[in-house]
Enzyme design. Structure first.
Site, PDB file in Angstrom:
ATOM      1  N   HIS A  70       0.972  -1.084   0.024  1.00 51.47           N
ATOM      2  CA  HIS A  70       0.135   0.024  -0.042  1.00 51.47           C
ATOM      3  C   HIS A  70       0.759   1.352   0.178  1.00 51.47           C
ATOM      4  O   HIS A  70       1.972   1.241   0.345  1.00 51.47           O
ATOM      5  CB  HIS A  70      -1.012  -0.061   1.125  1.00 51.47           C
ATOM      6  CG  HIS A  70      -0.050  -0.153   2.474  1.00 51.47           C
ATOM      7  ND1 HIS A  70       0.482  -1.202   2.970  1.00 51.47           N
ATOM      8  CD2 HIS A  70       0.164   1.149   3.478  1.00 51.47           C
ATOM      9  CE1 HIS A  70       0.899  -0.963   4.297  1.00 51.47           C
ATOM     10  NE2 HIS A  70       0.928   0.373   4.442  1.00 51.47           N
ATOM     11  N   CYS A 180       2.610  11.409  33.965  1.00 50.95           N
ATOM     12  CA  CYS A 180       3.529  12.144  34.028  1.00 50.95           C
ATOM     13  C   CYS A 180       4.104  12.233  35.495  1.00 50.95           C
ATOM     14  O   CYS A 180       3.734  11.590  36.481  1.00 50.95           O
ATOM     15  CB  CYS A 180       3.431  13.808  33.801  1.00 50.95           C
ATOM     16  SG  CYS A 180       2.556  14.594  34.666  1.00 50.95           S
TER      17      CYS A 180
END
Length: 655
Positions: A70, A180
């Protein structure tokens, strides 16, 4: 849409690919020729060059005898799918051998959504053995095309349109985790960015935010039904093994904020290729990805410990500060409230707060060490990590001792897990053997080998901070201010913050000054951007002016990340201005001798700060400098742009 304009028609099907192709290049040419005959490809050789370039990046063979070459190409006029079947099989690089079902996907340049929609929809259907079995048994091109279009009836010309087929297909489903080190700002900003990008892409996305307030795990059904996974994190993802076997994109949390659409596109492409993560051989979350260098892994391990330690610092520091505020500076001499407590005496209440805070502080180093080890070796690392952290407290090795203990504990556990264990012992390994052996080894190393040198180093660092006065203190304040404002919540910012929080584990006047300077400098960037948008709104876009309103609260809350939208749009002006303001604030805070026991809170803990009025003055000065600098830099850019437009107009007039 008529069949002639459908994504795949009978003319785009070759059920005997062996007649013209025995290699993947020949197969692509045979199918592309059919596309060119229908006017779907304008330059056959140019298109095949694009297919080959995509194939060179990564093989497009999938398990189960599938090949999906593709590409996006300027030589394609509309999204098109061609199908070929080979009895001999053609090698597309799949691990299980040649492909007998070949799908060539062509999309015009820029048609990312169409390209991904074809890929992801087809990839999901190829997991259905009934579908692939029908394609292997079909005898007529019309029937094959109808099957691929998803039509129940095989007769040509009676199927649904592409739009109907696409609308009936279930949306691509993604589960995501964001986290985080502090679990306060980046965690939730990344989640919001991913959710917005998913809505724009027509994708179903559910996010698990592993923040400082805890987290609610994704529903097991959501994980099971997900087509892909996005992990945007700077600390180890908890319970990561549940995502094994899924197409996964694993990045830092800032990528989730800055390029969420790219991450969604990437996980869809991985799903289309059938690329999945392997189940972990050991229950280790924190070892990092294969591409991570040791420095990246080390930062993640250390940030894991810091992220779990911060709530203890916050609770303990604020309780101690409240105790001092209510009971005075001699409250640390009060007797134990377990032995003496007067309900009507404010001093007793102050002592209760102070002593509770002190107990919370006593956990800092063990928690730091325990969760560094957890980041490295998952749950088996907790026991030796906490034991090593407690040894560090006992020998007065402090914050540095906790770091060393956590790393040692994680390393020891990983070493034990890699050893060959008799089958009879495997059942008791996690409960008995690993905790026993690892705790003994870590205790030996901390007490008798590395503990004393680290304790000496910690003492030297404490004495240095305590002795900082005059120019030395100001220079340290400048350096910390620059670090806090350089990457606005990134790695350098976190290093400065971790240094300050670590000092609270053994609080001295010097370490409390460092904490105050770090928080003050971190408040400057968002406050400065908010003020600049209010004073000179014409220099900012409408979106930035709206962000400026929110930046007031973010800056006052010590969420440096509130300046990220401004820095992302104009880094060469916003970041230098922020650094200038942060350096001024850090220097003034250290020069004024302001102190802070809480690791967070911003303006809301100002009453608990030593020297609060001077502290606010330091922040105001830095905000003023940063605001003036960013306005000056942006005004200079506008003036230069105006001069350039004037010069161009003069040239045109002369012509």
């Amino acid at each position: 849409m008529s069949e002639n304009n459908a994504m795949i028609t009978a003319e785009l099907v070759d059920l005997d690919l062996d007649r013209s192709a025995d290699t993947k290049e020949a197969a692509a040419r045979a199918l592309a020729t059919r596309m060119a005959a229908l006017g779907r490809v304008t330059d056959l050789d140019g298109f095949l060059a694009d297919v080959a370039a995509r194939e060179a990046q990564m093989p497009t063979g999938l398990d189960g005898g599938i090949g999906i070459p593709h590409c996006r190409s300027a030589h394609v006029t509309e999204p098109t799918l061609a199908f070929g079947r080979s009895a001999r099989g053609i090698d597309f690089g799949a691990p299980d051998g040649p492909a007998d079902l070949v799908f060539l996907i062509a999309a015009p340049t820029g048609a990312d959504d169409a390209h991904l929609t074809i890929l992801s929809s087809l990839a999901r259907r190829l997991l259905d053995e009934e579908f692939t079995g029908a394609l292997r048994a079909v005898t007529e091109p019309e029937t094959a095309a109808a099957l691929i279009r998803g039509e129940d009836a095989p007769a040509p010309g009676t199927g649904r349109t592409d739009a109907e087929t696409e609308a009936s297909a279930p949306p691509f489903r993604i589960v995501a985790v964001t986290s985080c080190p502090t679990g306060i700002a980046h965690t939730y900003m990344a989640a919001e960015a991913l959710e917005a990008a998913a809505r724009a892409a027509g994708v179903d996305l559910v996010v698990e935010t592993q923040g400082s307030a805890g987290f609610t795990p994704l529903a097991a059904a959501a994980v099971e039904g997900a087509d892909g996974v996005i992990l945007a994190h700077d600390v180890p993802v908890r319970d990561k093994a549940r995502f094994a076997g899924k197409p996964t994109v694993d990045v830092g949390v800032k990528a989730g904020i800055s390029r969420p659409a790219d991450l969604i596109a990437e996980v869809r492409e991985k799903a289309a290729r059938g690329e999945t993560t392997a189940p972990p051989a050991t229950p280790v979350d924190g070892m990092g990805e294969r591409g991570d260098g040791y420095g990246t892994k080390l930062r993640k391990w250390l940030m894991s410990g810091v992220s779990y330690m911060v709530p203890f610092v916050a609770a303990g520091g604020l309780l101690i500060a409240l105790g001092f505020a209510i009971g005075g500076w001699k409250i640390d001499k009060a007797p134990s409230v377990a032995e003496h407590f007067a309900w009507t005496d404010h001093t007793s209440w102050a002592a209760l707060l102070f002593q509770t805070g002190g107990l919370a502080f006593a956990f800092l180093v063990p928690v730091l060490a325990g969760y560094i080890a957890y980041g490295m070796a998952d749950r088996p690392g907790l026991v030796p990590g906490f034991v090593g952290g407690s040894v560090a407290v006992t020998i007065e090795a402090g914050f540095l001792g906790g770091l060393a203990a956590g790393l040692l504990a994680g390393a020891v556990v990983l070493g034990i897990q890699r050893a060959r264990i008799p089958a009879a012992l495997r059942g008791i390994m996690p409960v008995v053997v690993i905790p026993l052996v690892s705790s003994a080894v870590v205790g030996f190393l901390m007490f008798l080998v590395v503990g004393k040198p680290i304790a000496s180093l910690q003492g030297a660092l404490t004495d240095w901070l305590e002795g900082l006065t005059g120019a030395n203190a100001v220079i340290l304040g400048v350096i910390l201010g620059l670090m806090m404002c350089f990457d606005l919540g990134g790695p350098l910012n976190k290093v400065a913050y971790a240094f300050a929080v670590g000092g609270l584990a053994s609080p001295t006047d010097g370490s409390l000054k460092v904490m105050a300077a770090v928080m003050a400098a971190g408040m400057v960037p968002p406050l400065a951007m908010a003020l600049a948008t209010a004073v000179r709104g014409g220099l900012f876009t409408a979106t930035e002016r709206e962000n400026g309103k929110a930046a007031w609260l973010l800056g006052a809350s010590f969420i440096t990340e509130g300046a990220i939208p401004f820095a992302a749009a104009d880094p060469l002006r916003v970041i230098p201005a922020s650094m200038a303001g942060g350096a001024v604030t850090g220097a003034l805070s250290m020069a004024f001798g302001c102190t802070l026991r809480a690791p967070h809170g911003g303006a809301f803990v100002v009453p608990l700060i030593g020297g609060p009025l001077l502290y606010l003055l330091a922040i105001a000065a830095g905000v003023g400098v940063a605001t003036a600098t960013v306005i000056l830099l942006k005004s200079g850019r506008r003036a230069a742009g105006a001069r350039g437009e004037g010069d161009e107009a003069g040239v045109l007039a002369a012509a």
